[in-house]
Write a protein that holds these residues in place. Sequence first.
Motif, PDB file in Angstrom:
ATOM      1  N   GLU A 136       1.548  -2.423   9.342  1.00 30.98           N
ATOM      2  CA  GLU A 136       0.388  -1.990   8.632  1.00 30.98           C
ATOM      3  C   GLU A 136      -0.544  -0.751   9.096  1.00 30.98           C
ATOM      4  O   GLU A 136      -0.577  -0.392  10.295  1.00 30.98           O
ATOM      5  N   ASP A 137      -1.278  -0.125   8.290  1.00 29.29           N
ATOM      6  CA  ASP A 137      -2.025   0.923   8.960  1.00 29.29           C
ATOM      7  C   ASP A 137      -3.578   0.666   8.766  1.00 29.29           C
ATOM      8  O   ASP A 137      -4.339   1.576   9.334  1.00 29.29           O
ATOM      9  N   SER A 138      -4.162  -0.348   7.985  1.00 25.44           N
ATOM     10  CA  SER A 138      -5.558  -0.480   7.706  1.00 25.44           C
ATOM     11  C   SER A 138      -6.095  -1.850   8.139  1.00 25.44           C
ATOM     12  O   SER A 138      -5.264  -2.940   8.527  1.00 25.44           O
ATOM     13  N   ASP A 195       1.008   1.829   1.121  1.00 23.61           N
ATOM     14  CA  ASP A 195       0.114   2.936   1.037  1.00 23.61           C
ATOM     15  C   ASP A 195      -0.459   3.128   2.544  1.00 23.61           C
ATOM     16  O   ASP A 195      -0.966   2.082   3.151  1.00 23.61           O
ATOM     17  N   GLY A 196      -0.212   4.387   2.967  1.00 28.40           N
ATOM     18  CA  GLY A 196      -0.947   4.472   4.455  1.00 28.40           C
ATOM     19  C   GLY A 196       0.130   4.335   5.370  1.00 28.40           C
ATOM     20  O   GLY A 196       0.046   5.080   6.418  1.00 28.40           O
ATOM     21  N   THR A 197       1.135   3.519   5.273  1.00 34.60           N
ATOM     22  CA  THR A 197       2.122   3.120   6.427  1.00 34.60           C
ATOM     23  C   THR A 197       3.392   3.601   6.212  1.00 34.60           C
ATOM     24  O   THR A 197       3.896   4.730   6.911  1.00 34.60           O
ATOM     25  N   ASP A 200       3.778  -2.327   4.858  1.00 36.48           N
ATOM     26  CA  ASP A 200       2.784  -2.212   3.790  1.00 36.48           C
ATOM     27  C   ASP A 200       3.306  -0.579   3.383  1.00 36.48           C
ATOM     28  O   ASP A 200       4.266  -0.032   3.864  1.00 36.48           O
TER      29      ASP A 200
END
Length: 229
Positions: free
Chosen positions: A175-177, A10-12, A8
Amino acid sequence: MIDCVIFDMDGTLAETEEVHRIAFNRAFADFGLDWNWDVALYRQLLKVTGGKERITHFIEQTGGVADPEFVARLHRAKTDIYTGMVDAGAVPLRPGVVDFIEAARAQGLTLAIATTTSMPNIESLLKSTLGAHWRDIFPVVGAGDMVEKKKPAPDVYELALRELGKPAEQCVAIEDSRNGVLSARAAGLPVIAVRSTYSSDDDLSAAAVELPDCEALTVDLLERINPRS
Ligand code: XBP
Ligand code: MG
């Protein structure tokens, strides 16, 4: 055996969401709108993936009617502001990401991207952090605007798997979310979760493992991931 890692973005790969938030607010101001997405509100709005979908949700939540053409224009302005900031070096990759990329490539693993964000944002982040040859590092890229349904639907991971020509059991997603973990799981992938600042309260229990940060991401860890977990 796992031989592909699908990231991923965004965020990762990077903590991009604060820059997305600032870019949304600047675009709103440029359009003469008195909307302000503060950090608390943006945490809520992140439950809806995709910038256009997020703006539409915000308008409808406040009782308005979202004109798709207006939303698209506003989102284009936001993308220009966001890419300008990222091109100027506003967002580094998370600590540990470059080391992992180098180690994974040295082991012959294939790297891919499956993200909700759109192609200009991907280009900006990876060019400004990895250089113009970033496409050699990530030969397969699935973006939000290439598929019908954004995360948590499996579409973008299914697209990446098709382009890789690999079954899900040979790949792992990072992944972050919650939406990201659910999307990868729905495509049949095991997931390594690494929380970001904006997903600190997300339920990531569908992941095979959760790491404290990207520095804990190692090639050895991939061998211990059960493809069906
Ligand atoms: C990230 C997102 C993105 C960005 C904005 O989700 O939802 O929408 O916030 O990007 P994920 P765009 O990390 O799960 O892929 O404005 O380009 O849509
Ligand atoms: Mg994410």
